[in-house]
Every structure is written in C-alpha cells, then in structure tokens.
Write a protein that holds these residues in place. Structure first.
Motif, PDB file in Angstrom:
ATOM      1  N   LEU A  95      42.581  38.661  33.218  1.00 11.09           N
ATOM      2  CA  LEU A  95      41.217  39.090  33.513  1.00 11.09           C
ATOM      3  C   LEU A  95      40.655  38.394  34.745  1.00 11.09           C
ATOM      4  O   LEU A  95      39.686  38.867  35.342  1.00 11.09           O
ATOM      5  CB  LEU A  95      40.301  38.813  32.317  1.00 11.09           C
ATOM      6  N   PHE A  96      41.260  37.280  35.130  1.00 14.40           N
ATOM      7  CA  PHE A  96      40.727  36.470  36.222  1.00 14.40           C
ATOM      8  C   PHE A  96      41.527  36.613  37.514  1.00 14.40           C
ATOM      9  O   PHE A  96      41.186  35.995  38.511  1.00 14.40           O
ATOM     10  CB  PHE A  96      40.704  34.991  35.803  1.00 14.40           C
ATOM     11  N   VAL A  97      42.596  37.416  37.479  1.00  6.09           N
ATOM     12  CA  VAL A  97      43.448  37.587  38.651  1.00  6.09           C
ATOM     13  C   VAL A  97      42.907  38.707  39.519  1.00  6.09           C
ATOM     14  O   VAL A  97      42.620  39.802  39.030  1.00  6.09           O
ATOM     15  CB  VAL A  97      44.901  37.888  38.236  1.00  6.09           C
ATOM     16  N   ARG A  98      42.797  38.440  40.800  1.00  7.31           N
ATOM     17  CA  ARG A  98      42.149  39.372  41.721  1.00  7.31           C
ATOM     18  C   ARG A  98      42.866  40.713  41.802  1.00  7.31           C
ATOM     19  O   ARG A  98      42.239  41.755  41.867  1.00  7.31           O
ATOM     20  CB  ARG A  98      42.049  38.748  43.107  1.00  7.31           C
ATOM     21  N   ASN A  99      44.203  40.712  41.791  1.00  7.26           N
ATOM     22  CA  ASN A  99      44.933  41.962  41.988  1.00  7.26           C
ATOM     23  C   ASN A  99      45.361  42.625  40.688  1.00  7.26           C
ATOM     24  O   ASN A  99      46.242  43.475  40.682  1.00  7.26           O
ATOM     25  CB  ASN A  99      46.172  41.734  42.865  1.00  7.26           C
ATOM     26  N   THR A 100      44.749  42.239  39.572  1.00  7.61           N
ATOM     27  CA  THR A 100      45.060  42.896  38.315  1.00  7.61           C
ATOM     28  C   THR A 100      44.581  44.342  38.353  1.00  7.61           C
ATOM     29  O   THR A 100      43.486  44.639  38.814  1.00  7.61           O
ATOM     30  CB  THR A 100      44.377  42.167  37.136  1.00  7.61           C
ATOM     31  N   ARG A 101      45.420  45.243  37.845  1.00  4.43           N
ATOM     32  CA  ARG A 101      45.038  46.648  37.766  1.00  4.43           C
ATOM     33  C   ARG A 101      44.699  46.976  36.319  1.00  4.43           C
ATOM     34  O   ARG A 101      45.441  46.640  35.397  1.00  4.43           O
ATOM     35  CB  ARG A 101      46.173  47.542  38.263  1.00  4.43           C
ATOM     36  N   LEU A 106      44.236  28.687  32.668  1.00  3.32           N
ATOM     37  CA  LEU A 106      44.394  29.521  31.491  1.00  3.32           C
ATOM     38  C   LEU A 106      45.834  29.990  31.426  1.00  3.32           C
ATOM     39  O   LEU A 106      46.415  30.374  32.438  1.00  3.32           O
ATOM     40  CB  LEU A 106      43.468  30.734  31.555  1.00  3.32           C
ATOM     41  N   GLN A 107      46.411  29.981  30.233  1.00  2.00           N
ATOM     42  CA  GLN A 107      47.788  30.401  30.070  1.00  2.00           C
ATOM     43  C   GLN A 107      47.895  31.440  28.979  1.00  2.00           C
ATOM     44  O   GLN A 107      47.144  31.436  28.009  1.00  2.00           O
ATOM     45  CB  GLN A 107      48.686  29.207  29.713  1.00  2.00           C
ATOM     46  N   SER A 108      48.843  32.345  29.150  1.00  3.49           N
ATOM     47  CA  SER A 108      49.080  33.389  28.167  1.00  3.49           C
ATOM     48  C   SER A 108      50.531  33.801  28.231  1.00  3.49           C
ATOM     49  O   SER A 108      51.140  33.827  29.302  1.00  3.49           O
ATOM     50  CB  SER A 108      48.185  34.601  28.432  1.00  3.49           C
ATOM     51  N   SER A 109      51.099  34.137  27.068  1.00  9.33           N
ATOM     52  CA  SER A 109      52.493  34.556  27.028  1.00  9.33           C
ATOM     53  C   SER A 109      52.657  36.033  26.743  1.00  9.33           C
ATOM     54  O   SER A 109      53.757  36.556  26.773  1.00  9.33           O
ATOM     55  CB  SER A 109      53.254  33.754  25.954  1.00  9.33           C
ATOM     56  N   ALA A 110      51.567  36.717  26.435  1.00  8.47           N
ATOM     57  CA  ALA A 110      51.650  38.136  26.099  1.00  8.47           C
ATOM     58  C   ALA A 110      50.665  38.915  26.930  1.00  8.47           C
ATOM     59  O   ALA A 110      49.551  38.472  27.164  1.00  8.47           O
ATOM     60  CB  ALA A 110      51.356  38.348  24.608  1.00  8.47           C
ATOM     61  N   ALA A 111      51.074  40.094  27.355  1.00 10.95           N
ATOM     62  CA  ALA A 111      50.200  40.950  28.150  1.00 10.95           C
ATOM     63  C   ALA A 111      49.482  41.926  27.247  1.00 10.95           C
ATOM     64  O   ALA A 111      50.077  42.481  26.325  1.00 10.95           O
ATOM     65  CB  ALA A 111      51.026  41.727  29.182  1.00 10.95           C
ATOM     66  N   GLU A 127      33.197  35.274  35.734  1.00  3.98           N
ATOM     67  CA  GLU A 127      34.369  34.872  36.496  1.00  3.98           C
ATOM     68  C   GLU A 127      35.497  35.895  36.403  1.00  3.98           C
ATOM     69  O   GLU A 127      36.479  35.797  37.140  1.00  3.98           O
ATOM     70  CB  GLU A 127      34.861  33.511  36.009  1.00  3.98           C
ATOM     71  N   THR A 128      35.384  36.860  35.490  1.00  7.13           N
ATOM     72  CA  THR A 128      36.439  37.853  35.335  1.00  7.13           C
ATOM     73  C   THR A 128      36.319  38.934  36.400  1.00  7.13           C
ATOM     74  O   THR A 128      35.247  39.160  36.977  1.00  7.13           O
ATOM     75  CB  THR A 128      36.373  38.511  33.953  1.00  7.13           C
ATOM     76  N   GLN A 129      37.433  39.609  36.634  1.00  7.32           N
ATOM     77  CA  GLN A 129      37.439  40.700  37.605  1.00  7.32           C
ATOM     78  C   GLN A 129      36.645  41.908  37.106  1.00  7.32           C
ATOM     79  O   GLN A 129      36.193  42.729  37.899  1.00  7.32           O
ATOM     80  CB  GLN A 129      38.890  41.116  37.905  1.00  7.32           C
ATOM     81  N   LEU A 130      36.456  42.012  35.800  1.00  6.16           N
ATOM     82  CA  LEU A 130      35.668  43.123  35.263  1.00  6.16           C
ATOM     83  C   LEU A 130      34.228  43.062  35.760  1.00  6.16           C
ATOM     84  O   LEU A 130      33.627  44.091  36.073  1.00  6.16           O
ATOM     85  CB  LEU A 130      35.706  43.102  33.733  1.00  6.16           C
ATOM     86  N   VAL A 131      33.674  41.861  35.826  1.00 10.14           N
ATOM     87  CA  VAL A 131      32.308  41.702  36.323  1.00 10.14           C
ATOM     88  C   VAL A 131      32.286  41.735  37.844  1.00 10.14           C
ATOM     89  O   VAL A 131      31.422  42.377  38.455  1.00 10.14           O
ATOM     90  CB  VAL A 131      31.698  40.387  35.803  1.00 10.14           C
ATOM     91  N   MET A 162      40.032  33.061  26.835  1.00  8.32           N
ATOM     92  CA  MET A 162      40.964  31.973  27.115  1.00  8.32           C
ATOM     93  C   MET A 162      42.416  32.423  27.029  1.00  8.32           C
ATOM     94  O   MET A 162      43.293  31.798  27.634  1.00  8.32           O
ATOM     95  CB  MET A 162      40.705  30.825  26.136  1.00  8.32           C
ATOM     96  N   ALA A 163      42.677  33.484  26.267  1.00  6.12           N
ATOM     97  CA  ALA A 163      44.048  33.962  26.103  1.00  6.12           C
ATOM     98  C   ALA A 163      44.375  35.135  27.018  1.00  6.12           C
ATOM     99  O   ALA A 163      45.441  35.732  26.891  1.00  6.12           O
ATOM    100  CB  ALA A 163      44.286  34.360  24.650  1.00  6.12           C
ATOM    101  N   SER A 164      43.468  35.473  27.931  1.00  7.89           N
ATOM    102  CA  SER A 164      43.680  36.628  28.816  1.00  7.89           C
ATOM    103  C   SER A 164      43.485  36.218  30.272  1.00  7.89           C
ATOM    104  O   SER A 164      42.513  36.630  30.921  1.00  7.89           O
ATOM    105  CB  SER A 164      42.714  37.763  28.446  1.00  7.89           C
TER     106      SER A 164
END
Length: 196
Positions: free
Chosen positions: A181-187, A6-11, A94-98, A176-178
């Motif tokens: 959401l799938f990165v383990r160390n996202t705050r 998944l790729q994204s250019s904006a946070a 698969e997201t860190q939220l879940v 798909m644009a975020s």
C-alpha cells in the motif's frame, strides 16, 4: 528523520503481478520504509482506544447529581474518538490510496472500520446526550437506567464500541501487514478489471 520498515510475506488478492517484472516488484515490496511518525501514530491510536474504554467505564458508574463531570467525561470521550480517527487517517495518508486520491478504493478496503466507527460515534452521542439530559433534570443515577429506551441504547452502544475497537485493531494490522500500500509503483485492480 527516522524511518520504519513494514514487512509482508503474502500478497493481497487485489495486487496484480506482471510476469517476472511483477515478481521482482513483489519481492521488493516485502520490506518498505515508512516515515518515523508511522510508529508514533500507531501507538497513539492504541493509547486513545484505551483512554476511550476507561472514560466510558467511568461515565457509566458515576454517581453524581452534578452534570459538570458528566459533561467533561463526554467531551473527553468524543475527543479521544476524534483523536483516534485522526491518527488512523494520518497513517492512511501515507498509503498510495490516499496519495492517488483513490478514496473509493480506500473506503472499500477499510469499509468495516469506517462503518463501525460511524455507528459507534452516532450511538455514543445519542446515549451520552440522553444521559446528560436526565442528569440536568436531577435524575438519580439508578433511575437513569430505568428510563425508557436507555438500557437498549446503552447495550447497543457497548456492542458497537466492542466492534469498533476490534475494527480499528484490524485496520491497524492490515496497514502493518500490507507494505504494498505504501509503494509508489503499486498497481491496484480497478472494478472494471483495469489497474491504476
């Protein structure tokens, strides 16, 4: 197994960066690997939406005094709805939220899709069972449309269906644009200003 990217250019506004370290983490989140089932679930979601559209259209134009076909169509439409919800949840899982059990945050991020799905499913059951009751009582197809409240309910269900389809597509694009959401160390920013 095979993995997708998944790729994204904006946070998104709720993601917090922390100086140079945060900027490095943001850059690393531009390409995130996900499981191979992610793409399969995405394709199944769209396939289920198409199936729901066709089954709903068939049910509306059916000219028959036999309730068996109507029962089968309703069951199939309910199954396609539940199948769509299951596939979407498999992607959300698969997201860190879940994974972090942040279900309140998850509901907040995807509130439109959740609310419209519940509304559509409720109206679907009401309209379809109303129709089944009339078919079991041997009402002609055209007379069903003249029964009190059927036309408004059907119109509401169709409007809710369109909104539901759009919300599912929106939720899919959001996933798909975020990649963060799938990165383990996202705050994630908490309501009180803290992060998790």
């Amino acid at each position: 197994g095979r993995q997708g990217v998944l790729q994204s250019s904006a946070a998104p506004p709720w993601r917090q960066s922390r100086g140079r370290a945060g900027m490095a983490e943001d850059m690393s989140r531009d390409a995130v690997r996900v499981s191979g089932t992610f793409r399969i679930n995405a394709l199944l979601v769209y396939a289920a939406l198409v199936a729901d559209v066709f089954v709903g259209a068939y049910t509306d134009i059916t000219y028959t005094f036999s309730a068996s076909l109507d029962v089968m169509a309703v069951i199939l439409q309910v199954c396609t709805f539940l199948f769509t919800v299951t596939c979407v949840y498999n992607m959300l899982a698969e997201t860190q939220l879940v994974k972090r059990a942040m279900f309140v945050r998850l509901a907040d991020e995807f509130a439109p899709a959740l609310l419209l799905a519940a509304l559509y499913f409720a109206l679907l059951l009401v309209v379809r069972f109303y129709r089944l009751g009339l078919v079991y009582n041997h009402y002609p197809h055209l007379q069903i449309w003249e029964e009190p409240g059927y036309k408004p309910l059907h119109a509401m269900m169709r409007c809710a269906a369109i909104a539901y389809y759009a919300s599912v597509v929106w939720a899919m694009q959001k996933l798909m644009a975020s990649p963060e959401l799938f990165v383990r160390n996202t705050r994630f920013a908490a309501p009180g200003g803290n992060s998790q």
